[in-house]
Motif scaffolding. Structure first.
Motif, PDB file in Angstrom:
ATOM      1  N   ARG A 227       0.910  -1.033   0.202  1.00  0.00           N
ATOM      2  CA  ARG A 227       0.062  -0.164  -0.008  1.00  0.00           C
ATOM      3  C   ARG A 227       0.894   1.232   0.165  1.00  0.00           C
ATOM      4  N   PRO A 228       0.236   2.298  -0.304  1.00  0.00           N
ATOM      5  CA  PRO A 228       1.262   3.698  -0.381  1.00  0.00           C
ATOM      6  C   PRO A 228       1.839   3.807   1.056  1.00  0.00           C
ATOM      7  N   GLY A 229       3.066   4.376   0.789  1.00  0.00           N
ATOM      8  CA  GLY A 229       3.840   4.659   2.165  1.00  0.00           C
ATOM      9  C   GLY A 229       4.579   3.408   2.562  1.00  0.00           C
ATOM     10  N   ALA A 230       4.237   2.191   2.112  1.00  0.00           N
ATOM     11  CA  ALA A 230       4.887   1.080   2.619  1.00  0.00           C
ATOM     12  C   ALA A 230       4.939   0.621   4.141  1.00  0.00           C
ATOM     13  N   VAL A 231       4.030   1.469   4.857  1.00  0.00           N
ATOM     14  CA  VAL A 231       3.809   1.078   6.166  1.00  0.00           C
ATOM     15  C   VAL A 231       2.561   1.322   6.351  1.00  0.00           C
ATOM     16  N   ARG A 232       2.060   0.785   7.479  1.00  0.00           N
ATOM     17  CA  ARG A 232       0.468   1.018   8.005  1.00  0.00           C
ATOM     18  C   ARG A 232       0.646   1.898   9.116  1.00  0.00           C
ATOM     19  N   PHE A 233      -0.733   2.596   9.411  1.00  0.00           N
ATOM     20  CA  PHE A 233      -0.545   3.321  10.732  1.00  0.00           C
ATOM     21  C   PHE A 233      -1.483   2.871  11.859  1.00  0.00           C
ATOM     22  N   THR A 234      -1.075   3.247  13.138  1.00  0.00           N
ATOM     23  CA  THR A 234      -1.936   2.885  14.196  1.00  0.00           C
ATOM     24  C   THR A 234      -3.008   3.855  14.616  1.00  0.00           C
ATOM     25  N   THR A 235      -3.114   4.803  13.727  1.00  0.00           N
ATOM     26  CA  THR A 235      -4.445   5.595  14.044  1.00  0.00           C
ATOM     27  C   THR A 235      -4.896   6.346  12.656  1.00  0.00           C
ATOM     28  N   ALA A 236      -6.112   6.423  12.265  1.00  0.00           N
ATOM     29  CA  ALA A 236      -6.484   7.111  11.321  1.00  0.00           C
ATOM     30  C   ALA A 236      -6.163   8.525  11.273  1.00  0.00           C
ATOM     31  N   ALA A 237      -5.792   9.181  11.940  1.00  0.00           N
ATOM     32  CA  ALA A 237      -5.213  10.643  11.785  1.00  0.00           C
ATOM     33  C   ALA A 237      -3.791  10.499  11.435  1.00  0.00           C
ATOM     34  N   ALA A 238      -3.070   9.812  11.872  1.00  0.00           N
ATOM     35  CA  ALA A 238      -1.481   9.639  11.278  1.00  0.00           C
ATOM     36  C   ALA A 238      -1.486   9.205   9.954  1.00  0.00           C
ATOM     37  N   ARG A 239      -2.425   8.354   9.464  1.00  0.00           N
ATOM     38  CA  ARG A 239      -2.558   7.944   8.114  1.00  0.00           C
ATOM     39  C   ARG A 239      -2.987   9.121   7.314  1.00  0.00           C
ATOM     40  N   ASP A 240      -3.968   9.888   7.810  1.00  0.00           N
ATOM     41  CA  ASP A 240      -4.476  11.154   7.005  1.00  0.00           C
ATOM     42  C   ASP A 240      -3.418  12.109   7.092  1.00  0.00           C
ATOM     43  N   ASP A 241      -2.845  12.442   7.983  1.00  0.00           N
ATOM     44  CA  ASP A 241      -1.849  13.555   8.103  1.00  0.00           C
ATOM     45  C   ASP A 241      -0.715  13.488   6.998  1.00  0.00           C
ATOM     46  N   PHE A 242      -0.252  11.850   6.845  1.00  0.00           N
ATOM     47  CA  PHE A 242       0.818  11.638   6.075  1.00  0.00           C
ATOM     48  C   PHE A 242       0.356  12.044   4.690  1.00  0.00           C
ATOM     49  N   ALA A 243      -0.845  11.426   4.239  1.00  0.00           N
ATOM     50  CA  ALA A 243      -1.653  11.545   2.769  1.00  0.00           C
ATOM     51  C   ALA A 243      -1.819  12.870   2.645  1.00  0.00           C
ATOM     52  N   ASN A 244      -2.319  13.567   3.485  1.00  0.00           N
ATOM     53  CA  ASN A 244      -2.773  15.124   3.117  1.00  0.00           C
ATOM     54  C   ASN A 244      -1.230  15.952   2.672  1.00  0.00           C
ATOM     55  N   VAL A 245      -0.505  15.656   3.489  1.00  0.00           N
ATOM     56  CA  VAL A 245       0.985  16.406   3.453  1.00  0.00           C
ATOM     57  C   VAL A 245       1.635  16.175   2.186  1.00  0.00           C
ATOM     58  N   VAL A 246       1.424  14.713   1.617  1.00  0.00           N
ATOM     59  CA  VAL A 246       2.333  14.421   0.763  1.00  0.00           C
ATOM     60  C   VAL A 246       1.632  14.788  -0.530  1.00  0.00           C
ATOM     61  N   MET A 247       0.159  14.696  -0.450  1.00  0.00           N
ATOM     62  CA  MET A 247      -0.442  14.949  -1.658  1.00  0.00           C
ATOM     63  C   MET A 247      -0.470  16.516  -2.032  1.00  0.00           C
ATOM     64  N   ARG A 248      -0.362  17.352  -1.031  1.00  0.00           N
ATOM     65  CA  ARG A 248      -0.272  18.796  -1.302  1.00  0.00           C
ATOM     66  C   ARG A 248       1.068  19.203  -1.592  1.00  0.00           C
ATOM     67  N   ALA A 249       2.074  18.300  -0.941  1.00  0.00           N
ATOM     68  CA  ALA A 249       3.556  18.769  -1.436  1.00  0.00           C
ATOM     69  C   ALA A 249       4.199  18.308  -2.589  1.00  0.00           C
ATOM     70  N   ILE A 250       3.623  17.388  -3.239  1.00  0.00           N
ATOM     71  CA  ILE A 250       4.138  16.881  -4.593  1.00  0.00           C
ATOM     72  C   ILE A 250       3.262  17.350  -5.687  1.00  0.00           C
ATOM     73  N   ARG A 251       3.832  18.213  -6.315  1.00  0.00           N
ATOM     74  CA  ARG A 251       3.184  18.861  -7.705  1.00  0.00           C
ATOM     75  C   ARG A 251       4.088  19.248  -8.421  1.00  0.00           C
ATOM     76  N   PRO A 252       3.767  19.309  -9.784  1.00  0.00           N
ATOM     77  CA  PRO A 252       4.887  19.872 -10.937  1.00  0.00           C
ATOM     78  C   PRO A 252       5.059  21.240 -10.848  1.00  0.00           C
ATOM     79  N   PRO A 253       6.241  21.700 -11.350  1.00  0.00           N
ATOM     80  CA  PRO A 253       6.443  23.003 -11.317  1.00  0.00           C
ATOM     81  C   PRO A 253       5.297  23.751 -12.264  1.00  0.00           C
ATOM     82  N   GLU A 254       5.350  25.176 -12.190  1.00  0.00           N
ATOM     83  CA  GLU A 254       4.229  25.885 -12.233  1.00  0.00           C
ATOM     84  C   GLU A 254       3.820  26.046 -13.564  1.00  0.00           C
TER      85      GLU A 254
END
Length: 616
Positions: free
Chosen positions: A412-439
């Motif tokens: 699965r994405p991240g190659a690690v599972r999370f013990t809380t939904a909040a930790a999973r969501d925090d990881f996903a939200n940060v990475v999805m917002r962080a990785i984008r192509p140049p302008e």
């Protein structure tokens, strides 16, 4: 080699400067605004007149009063109105022409934020006494594969509070113009990628050329660091420690297992079998269905007392789950329903029932993400209580942690599972917002998306991603026939129209009509399939790009791998999207759609190979 789908115009102003993602300054915008507003990027629109201004001696005549005038005055008004419209259109076309003429010049300026960082800047970035983490990445993979491999490195670094080190380049495999032009702008050009003495053999599925491009052409690195935090490329890691960038070699840090890229002041810790509790051999992929324990982010909390359900036992779960130590919620619900158990229908109730049968819930991503690695579909798995191990507990005082093995494959994405939904969501939200192509790629994609709306008559429009190419060679394509592949997509569009109708309140534009065109992103470059796709209503990127778009892209338009960034962004703008279960390009587009607020129902996966059901 067959002609590629897009070739830059011969008069496109290619910039001799490699690193560029210059911010386009809107000369008509408020000077206090540093960049153009999103809804005005490279727009050729001018404001319509709001009416005649009042004067002290002659107040403006209200529009409704014109109907009380005589017919002669109404005719005069019509003449004046037509004259004003003509002047407006003339001004608009002149402004558009001036914009197209100058767009490439401004975009091919050097963006200071994308230039290599000095050692002092890198020291400020990582702070005092930094600890690092690096993980094996496939050096010969395309951008989207490298991206999701990097996402697991980011997850590991976040869990272990270490600075992640990611790949600093991508090998592009196709040039859209003469090879000499692409070679001029690439960091390195390989004429025979599978038989190059510096690279080694068997790096790619198919033979051909390869062009080495910096990661900064694929990811907006300044935005990445502002959003995620400190991240280094491998070359920056070498620069920080006064080591020659030439040590990276053609395979980047893929050689960590054989060579320690360490200065005398650093210590390292190599991790292989410890992560998976399995024996390890170099370059092997270690699959989850072979593992005795499932790796989670933090130490597992004390098991919760669940709610037992009659007939739901550990033995039944083990027999239905099979050899794997994990069981997704999607598969668990389907399998247990066959036994006629009275299980709760809501997710939380189902989780409590599984906990009552000796299972621990761990938070991850949906089954539909297993191959395309999309972060947009959160879900959870069940593991027998006591069969998880913490990634954080593996940490020690080593300066750098080096993970070996293909942790991305069949995971699965991240190659690690999370013990809380909040930790999973925090990881996903940060990475999805962080990785984008140049302008530059995002701006061109927005322009293309607007043209697609015009092609669709202003109605909602749909898009699809069709991956063929090397998928045909490795047997990952849903169909060997391009006609059959397209039939699956058009059938999925019928479902899309129904979903758009069911959610008609989402968006203000009208529903698509049966013969409306749709946007298609594909790696297929053969003329016969492309003609067939167009005959079925497909509109390709080549059909929508203009000379000014190519001027904005600059020399980057020569590489099909960089054009694909525009395609991916356009897919994220569509009202309904049909993706490929097997492709990480689809996964990246799904992440972009999530960031733009597109609902989960607005995306479906096209037909998948039959064998995939036994793959995960």
């Amino acid at each position: 080699m067959p002609a590629p789908p897009v070739r830059p115009f011969s008069d496109s102003p290619y910039s001799p400067t490699r690193p560029s993602s210059a911010t386009y300054q809107d000369k008509d915008a408020d000077p206090s605004s540093p960049t153009r507003p999103a809804d005005r990027l490279l727009s050729d629109r001018v404001p319509y007149p709001t009416g005649r201004k009042s004067s002290p001696t002659r107040p403006a005549v209200p529009l409704f009063a014109l109907y009380r005038r005589r017919w002669d005055n109404l005719k005069v008004f019509g003449v004046v109105f037509l004259f004003a419209c003509g002047a407006l259109l003339t001004t608009r076309h002149r402004r558009a022409g001036a914009l197209d003429a100058g767009a490439g010049q401004e975009w091919n300026q050097v963006d200071q934020a994308s230039l290599p960082l000095s050692k002092a800047q890198l020291q400020d970035l990582v702070g005092p006494n930094p600890r690092f983490l690096v993980k094996d990445n496939g050096w010969s993979f395309g951008y989207n594969n490298v991206r999701y491999m990097a996402e697991s490195t980011l997850a590991f670094g976040k869990v272990m509070n270490r600075v992640p080190i990611i790949a600093e380049y991508i090998w592009a495999r196709e040039c859209g113009v003469a090879s000499e032009i692409c070679a001029k702008y690439a960091l390195k050009h390989i004429k025979d990628r599978n038989h190059d003495p510096d690279v080694g053999e068997n790096g790619w599925v198919e033979d051909g050329e390869a062009f080495k491009l910096p990661i900064s052409e694929f990811i907006d690195m300044p935005h990445f660091r502002r959003t995620f935090g400190p991240v280094l490329t491998f070359t920056e890691y070498l620069t920080l420690h006064d080591m020659s960038p030439s040590l990276s070699g053609p395979r980047g840090f893929a050689g960590w297992y054989d060579v320690d890229f360490l200065p005398p002041t650093l210590t390292s810790s190599h991790i292989d079998a410890e992560y998976t509790n399995q024996s390890y051999h170099k370059n092997a992929a270690v699959y989850e269905d072979q593992e005795v324990y499932i790796r989670v982010d933090q130490v597992e909390p004390a098991p919760r007392v669940g709610v037992p359900v009659k007939g739901l036992t550990k033995e039944l779960i083990a027999s239905e789950r099979g050899v794997r130590m994990y069981w997704s919620m999607e598969k668990a619900k389907v399998a247990l329903e066959r036994h006629g158990l009275r299980l709760p229908q809501d997710d939380q109730g189902f989780i409590r029932a599984m906990e009552g049968a000796g299972q621990t819930v761990v938070y991850t991503f949906s089954d539909k993400s297993i191959m395309n690695h999309a972060l947009a579909f959160p879900s959870c798995d069940f593991v027998p209580t006591g069969h998880t191990r913490s990634l954080a507990s593996m940490d020690n005082n080593a300066s750098i942690f080096i993970f070996h093995g293909g942790y991305h494959d069949r995971r699965r994405p991240g190659a690690v599972r999370f013990t809380t939904a909040a930790a999973r969501d925090d990881f996903a939200n940060v990475v999805m917002r962080a990785i984008r192509p140049p302008e530059r790629y995002r701006v061109v994609a927005e322009r293309v998306a607007k043209r697609m709306t015009e092609r669709a008559g202003g109605r909602k429009w749909m898009a699809a991603h069709l991956r063929r190419g090397d998928f045909i060679v490795v047997g990952w394509a849903a169909e060997t026939s391009y006609e059959a592949d397209m039939a699956h997509i058009t059938n999925a569009f019928k479902e899309g129209v129904e979903k758009l109708r069911d959610h008609s309140s989402f968006g203000f534009r009208r529903l698509p009509r049966p013969k409306d065109p749709f946007f298609l992103a594909t790696d297929d470059v053969s003329p016969i399939p492309l003609d067939y796709y167009r005959s079925q209503g497909a509109v390709l990127l080549a059909d929508l790009l203009t000379p000014s778009d190519l001027a904005i892209l600059g020399w980057q338009a020569s590489f099909l791998a960089l054009q694909a960034l525009v395609e991916q962004e356009v897919l994220s703008h569509s009202d309904f999207f049909v993706g490929s279960f097997m492709s990480s390009t689809t996964g990246g587009a799904l992440n972009m759609r999530a960031v733009k607020g597109k609902p989960a129902w607005s995306s479906v996966m096209s037909h998948t190979p039959e064998w995939i059901n036994n793959y995960y």
